[in-house]
Every structure is written in structure tokens, then in C-alpha cells.
Design a protein around this motif. Structure first.
Motif, PDB file in Angstrom:
ATOM      1  N   MET A  94      40.868  43.416  35.556  1.00  0.00           N
ATOM      2  CA  MET A  94      40.757  43.769  37.014  1.00  0.00           C
ATOM      3  C   MET A  94      42.134  43.605  38.026  1.00  0.00           C
ATOM      4  O   MET A  94      42.890  42.545  37.638  1.00  0.00           O
ATOM      5  N   LYS A  95      41.969  44.375  38.951  1.00  0.00           N
ATOM      6  CA  LYS A  95      43.088  44.341  39.918  1.00  0.00           C
ATOM      7  C   LYS A  95      42.700  43.446  41.037  1.00  0.00           C
ATOM      8  O   LYS A  95      41.747  43.425  41.634  1.00  0.00           O
ATOM      9  N   LEU A  96      43.370  42.121  41.041  1.00  0.00           N
ATOM     10  CA  LEU A  96      43.170  41.127  41.803  1.00  0.00           C
ATOM     11  C   LEU A  96      44.311  41.349  43.049  1.00  0.00           C
ATOM     12  O   LEU A  96      45.436  41.553  42.913  1.00  0.00           O
ATOM     13  N   SER A  97      43.759  40.796  44.329  1.00  0.00           N
ATOM     14  CA  SER A  97      44.767  40.827  45.201  1.00  0.00           C
ATOM     15  C   SER A  97      45.521  39.322  45.215  1.00  0.00           C
ATOM     16  O   SER A  97      45.555  38.572  44.342  1.00  0.00           O
ATOM     17  N   THR A  98      46.684  39.339  46.201  1.00  0.00           N
ATOM     18  CA  THR A  98      47.237  38.076  46.070  1.00  0.00           C
ATOM     19  C   THR A  98      46.945  36.949  46.191  1.00  0.00           C
ATOM     20  O   THR A  98      47.069  35.825  45.346  1.00  0.00           O
ATOM     21  N   GLU A  99      45.895  36.732  47.121  1.00  0.00           N
ATOM     22  CA  GLU A  99      45.231  35.492  47.101  1.00  0.00           C
ATOM     23  C   GLU A  99      44.299  35.071  46.054  1.00  0.00           C
ATOM     24  O   GLU A  99      44.076  34.107  45.743  1.00  0.00           O
ATOM     25  N   GLU A 100      43.773  36.081  45.531  1.00  0.00           N
ATOM     26  CA  GLU A 100      42.762  36.047  44.271  1.00  0.00           C
ATOM     27  C   GLU A 100      43.624  35.518  42.982  1.00  0.00           C
ATOM     28  O   GLU A 100      43.270  34.615  42.206  1.00  0.00           O
ATOM     29  N   GLU A 101      44.901  36.163  42.867  1.00  0.00           N
ATOM     30  CA  GLU A 101      45.725  35.546  41.899  1.00  0.00           C
ATOM     31  C   GLU A 101      46.320  34.231  42.041  1.00  0.00           C
ATOM     32  O   GLU A 101      46.357  33.566  40.939  1.00  0.00           O
ATOM     33  N   ARG A 102      46.347  33.608  43.380  1.00  0.00           N
ATOM     34  CA  ARG A 102      46.841  32.465  43.424  1.00  0.00           C
ATOM     35  C   ARG A 102      45.771  31.717  42.952  1.00  0.00           C
ATOM     36  O   ARG A 102      45.920  30.536  42.513  1.00  0.00           O
ATOM     37  N   MET A 103      44.558  31.837  43.386  1.00  0.00           N
ATOM     38  CA  MET A 103      43.160  31.104  43.161  1.00  0.00           C
ATOM     39  C   MET A 103      43.152  31.068  41.495  1.00  0.00           C
ATOM     40  O   MET A 103      43.151  30.084  40.852  1.00  0.00           O
ATOM     41  N   TYR A 152      31.283  43.391  33.268  1.00  0.00           N
ATOM     42  CA  TYR A 152      30.360  44.761  33.864  1.00  0.00           C
ATOM     43  C   TYR A 152      31.430  45.735  34.290  1.00  0.00           C
ATOM     44  O   TYR A 152      31.012  46.589  35.057  1.00  0.00           O
ATOM     45  N   ASP A 153      32.592  45.757  33.640  1.00  0.00           N
ATOM     46  CA  ASP A 153      33.421  46.815  34.274  1.00  0.00           C
ATOM     47  C   ASP A 153      33.783  46.664  35.604  1.00  0.00           C
ATOM     48  O   ASP A 153      34.107  48.251  36.164  1.00  0.00           O
ATOM     49  N   ALA A 154      34.023  45.728  36.362  1.00  0.00           N
ATOM     50  CA  ALA A 154      34.202  45.783  37.728  1.00  0.00           C
ATOM     51  C   ALA A 154      35.713  45.871  37.838  1.00  0.00           C
ATOM     52  O   ALA A 154      36.412  45.599  37.067  1.00  0.00           O
ATOM     53  N   GLU A 155      36.156  46.685  38.850  1.00  0.00           N
ATOM     54  CA  GLU A 155      37.615  47.003  38.846  1.00  0.00           C
ATOM     55  C   GLU A 155      38.431  45.817  39.695  1.00  0.00           C
ATOM     56  O   GLU A 155      39.608  45.644  39.794  1.00  0.00           O
ATOM     57  N   VAL A 156      37.427  45.718  40.819  1.00  0.00           N
ATOM     58  CA  VAL A 156      38.110  44.540  41.741  1.00  0.00           C
ATOM     59  C   VAL A 156      37.234  43.552  42.287  1.00  0.00           C
ATOM     60  O   VAL A 156      35.944  43.801  41.956  1.00  0.00           O
ATOM     61  N   MET A 157      37.623  42.514  42.821  1.00  0.00           N
ATOM     62  CA  MET A 157      36.909  41.620  43.710  1.00  0.00           C
ATOM     63  C   MET A 157      36.131  41.968  45.099  1.00  0.00           C
ATOM     64  O   MET A 157      37.051  42.651  45.657  1.00  0.00           O
ATOM     65  N   ILE A 158      35.034  41.508  45.595  1.00  0.00           N
ATOM     66  CA  ILE A 158      34.979  41.824  47.044  1.00  0.00           C
ATOM     67  C   ILE A 158      34.548  40.537  47.586  1.00  0.00           C
ATOM     68  O   ILE A 158      34.123  39.581  46.986  1.00  0.00           O
ATOM     69  N   LYS A 159      35.144  40.497  48.904  1.00  0.00           N
ATOM     70  CA  LYS A 159      34.910  39.215  49.724  1.00  0.00           C
ATOM     71  C   LYS A 159      33.164  39.307  50.012  1.00  0.00           C
ATOM     72  O   LYS A 159      32.757  40.009  50.444  1.00  0.00           O
TER      73      LYS A 159
END
Ligand code: F3S
Length: 427
Positions: free
Chosen positions: A1-10, A33-40
Motif C-alpha cells: 500500500m502507498k502510505l502518507s508520511t504520517e502513516e509511515e511514521r505510525m 482487500y487490494d486497497a491501494e491507500v488508507m483513508i482518514k
């Protein structure tokens, strides 16, 4: 999955091991589930602390340790977070005479978890009807557990939520994220099964238990196809929608439904189906609804020992209706009647004089506990029995029946009549 900087930090553990484990779990689910990204997410709803890691209440040290490990190092939940009922309210446990060691274990486990979650800022609603306390708007993304809750938010508010588990909803509360898949995409929310009512179904005479039985029947046939109900009166109440919805998540595995002209994503039949053809058509008549109600009854004699109302937790109008039915009546000495709701609505019902009417009749308004779980046979202490149970909710009847508890299912009025006479009246 492609994570944001904040998600990578967590994920790297910069916010402590609890948040790190939460992000690891969400990434694992997302990849499955083949999700590409997280969502807020804007909101989360948790399972009760003692039930988070194992459904239907299992207590003990290991459960407490899991709660502690899951939140280790976390300071606050990142989004507003409500929580499901606990397993057993102390006043009911005492009244029913549950053995003290069992009772102490339940109390210790729930109090421990509650302390941890309350420190993290949980909204201490302890209810499976959080939608009466914390509404959502159309298009909001949630990370919520509890099938009835998810179904209501998706259906009535048009919020977007998958059916999350105890651990994944907790992970969403800790991170403010959920993987983007499933019900978070508008195109996965269209109806697939058309439900039409036969001429012998008169919705004007429908009780909440009729809506509940209809829902249970449709869920069993639709299974995973989102149903679209048409021909329903435009003045349907929130309580009726609650009962039309919840059992779809019990007999089927459904996260939402549409009611044409009523729910936000079903302004027309075409809108509900996204201009596609239904994959399934169901016609439901009185016969199907009546036989569903009969099939949920497993009691072998007409005695009733407990009447359990409020599954999911009762709205203020349901409590009003129950008080009206109990006004001036006396519940049979052999019967315990409980009405489950949230603390907030209980306080309001008390101010309105409704709790006094119910208590004067011999019943109890209980807040913060599940209306069905403490009576499931494998949960009650060995040698201890509370049955037959009468209820007006198919969800409670389903769990009780399949846990081997003798059960009666019928309208609220019928349940109250049984509470007064101590007997279930045959149709
Ligand atoms: Fe709520 Fe328990 Fe029913 S959690 S939905 S009262 S089974």
C-alpha cells in the motif's frame, strides 16, 4: 500500500507500540482487500472492552492483557469514538442472582477496559445505538465495528463504513485511518436485490417486530446482495428503520440497505440500483413474515422468565411506548423485564417519568449492557439458567435461540403481556 508520511511514521512506531500494531493490522487488512491507500476516518465505534478480542464476552487476564497491548503508548484516540455496551450491568447481575465470583470477574474485566478506553478519550456511551448520540453526514468515512451500527450509519446517514471487527475498529480509533476498499467506494454501495411486498402486507399495521422479521427473512435470502425495499411509507421513523435494518446483518452479512424515497442514496429506484438491473428479486408476503417469526421461537412451554427489550438499544420513543403499555400494570413476580438503552437516553427517560412508570410496574431500564449476551447459555455460569426469554428483536432471538436458550419472539405488546401474565400467549 502507498502510505502518507504520517502513516509511515505510525507504522515505524514513532507514536508507540500500540499505534504501530494498529497500523500494521490496517495495512495487513488493506493488502488482503487490494486497497491501494488508507483513508482518514471521522469516527469510530468500538466493541465492548471485554468483547473486543473475542466475540460474546470472554473474560480473564489474557483479554485484559490484549487490551493493554493494543493501546500501549497511545495518548488519545485520534477521532471521536463511541463504544458498545458492556456484558452485564451490576444491578441486573445482582437482581438475577448471578454467582458472586462470576459477577466479580465480569465487573473486573469491564472496569479495567473502561478505564483504559476512557483515558484515551472514548465517548462513554456504552451503547449499540450510538447513532442516537453521534450522527454522521452523507459521505463521511467511518471505521466502526458492530454490525447493527455499521448498517445504520451506511443506510440512514449515507456515511461510508465496512463491517469492521473489534481489533480493526480500535486500530481506526488509534490511527484515524482505515484501508480504502469495499463500502468506501460509491459504486460498491448500489442495491443488488429488489424487495417487493405482496398485497397482503399492510405496513400501516406493522410493529417493530414485524419490520425485524421482514429484515431477518430478507437477509437470509439476499445474503450479500444489498437489498432495495420499495413501497414503504415516506413517514417511516428512525426506530422502524433500525428494526428494518439490523437483522440483515444477522441472517445475512449485509452492511446496508436502501429504502426508495427514504434513505439518502435511494431517491429513486434507479438511483438505488445505480441504473443497473437487480441481480435478485424477492417478493415477501405475510406468510413469509409470520413463519420467520414462528421459526425464531424455540421455547417448549408457554412460561416466560425474562423479557428483554431494546436490541439494539431502545430509542426514547420505544421507551415511551413501553411505558405507555406498562402504565398501571404489574409484572408477574416470576418474570424479570429489562429495557436496554444508553445512559443518556435513560437519564432523559427518567426526567420524562418513563423510568418511574416502568419501575413501578416491576421492570428495569438498564443502561450500558447488551440486552441478550448475559443470557446466552454458554455465557451464564454452569448450572445457572435464565429462560425462556421473550424478546421483540430478531437479533436477540437469533443469538438466544442458536445458543440453545428457549426463546419467544413477538411484538413488544406481546412481550409485555407475557411479562404481566408470566405466559406466552399462542397466536
Ligand atoms: Fe446491542 Fe446486544 Fe442486541 S450489543 S444489538 S443489545 S445483541
Amino acid at each position: 500500500m502507498k502510505l502518507s508520511t504520517e502513516e509511515e511514521r505510525m507504522l515505524a512506531g514513532k507514536e508507540g507500540p500500540g499505534v504501530q500494531r494498529a497500523m500494521e493490522l490496517l495495512v495487513a487488512v488493506g493488502e488482503a482487500y487490494d486497497a491501494e491507500v488508507m483513508i482518514k476516518v471521522s469516527f469510530s465505534h468500538l466493541l465492548g472492552t471485554e468483547m473486543s478480542h473475542y466475540p460474546m464476552g470472554q473474560f480473564g487476564v489474557w483479554s485484559r492483557e490484549l487490551v493493554e497491548e493494543s493501546v500501549e503508548g497511545a495518548e488519545r484516540f485520534k477521532v471521536p469514538t463511541t463504544i458498545n455496551p458492556t456484558f452485564l450491568a451490576p444491578e441486573l447481575g445482582e437482581r438475577l442472582g448471578y454467582p458472586q465470583p462470576y459477577f466479580d470477574e465480569v465487573k473486573a474485566s469491564t472496569a479495567h477496559g473502561a478505564r483504559i478506553y476512557e483515558r484515551l478519550g472514548v465517548i462513554p456511551a456504552y451503547t449499540c445505538s450510538p447513532f442516537f448520540i453521534h450522527p454522521a453526514r452523507k459521505g463521511e468515512h467511518l471505521g466502526a465495528a458492530e454490525s447493527a451500527v455499521v448498517l445504520f450509519y451506511n443506510t440512514v446517514f449515507g456515511a461510508m463504513a465496512n463491517r469492521e471487527s473489534g481489533p480493526t475498529s480500535l486500530a481506526s480509533a488509534l490511527t484515524g485511518r482505515t484501508p480504502l476498499y469495499g463500502m468506501h467506494f460509491p459504486e460498491n454501495r448500489y442495491g443488488q436485490a429488489l424487495v417487493e411486498l405482496k398485497d397482503d402486507v399492510h405496513l400501516g399495521e406493522f410493529t417493530c417486530s414485524d419490520y425485524s422479521a421482514l429484515s431477518y427473512y430478507v437477509g437470509g435470502l439476499a445474503v450479500d446482495k444489498i437489498p432495495v425495499f420499495q413501497g414503504f411509507p415516506p413517514d417511516m421513523t428512525m426506530t422502524q428503520l433500525k428494526y428494518l435494518g439490523i437483522s440483515l446483518a444477522v441472517s445475512g452479512g449485509l452492511p446496508m440497505l436502501h429504502v426508495v424515497g427514504i434513505t439518502p442514496e435511494a431517491s429513486t429506484l434507479e438511483a438505488a440500483f445505480g441504473n443497473r438491473k437487480p441481480a435478485l428479486k424477492l417478493e415477501v408476503g405475510k406468510k413469509e413474515i409470520d413463519s420467520t417469526a414462528r421459526d425464531l421461537c424455540s421455547a417448549k412451554n408457554d412460561r416466560v422468565e425474562l423479557v428483554a427489550l431494546g436490541c439494539p438499544h431502545a430509542s426514547i420513543t420505544e421507551i415511551q411506548e413501553i411505558a405507555r403499555m406498562l402504565q398501571g400494570k404489574h409484572i408477574n413476580k416470576e418474570v424479570t423485564l429489562i429495557v436496554g438503552t444508553s445512559e443518556m437516553l435513560q437519564i432523559m427517560a427518567k426526567k420524562m417519568g418513563l423510568v418511574d412508570i416502568i419501575e413501578k410496574a416491576g421492570g428495569m431500564v438498564i443502561h450500558g449492557m447488551c440486552t441478550a449476551c448475559p443470557f446466552l447459555r454458554r455465557q451464564v455460569p454452569r448450572g445457572f439458567k435464565v429462560e425462556p426469554v421473550a424478546t421483540d428483536a430478531t437479533k436477540a432471538a437469533h443469538y438466544l435461540k442458536y445458543a440453545g436458550v428457549q426463546t419467544w419472539f413477538g411484538s413488544t405488546e406481546k412481550c409485555i403481556q407475557a411479562a404481566v401474565t408470566g405466559k406466552w400467549e399462542a397466536d
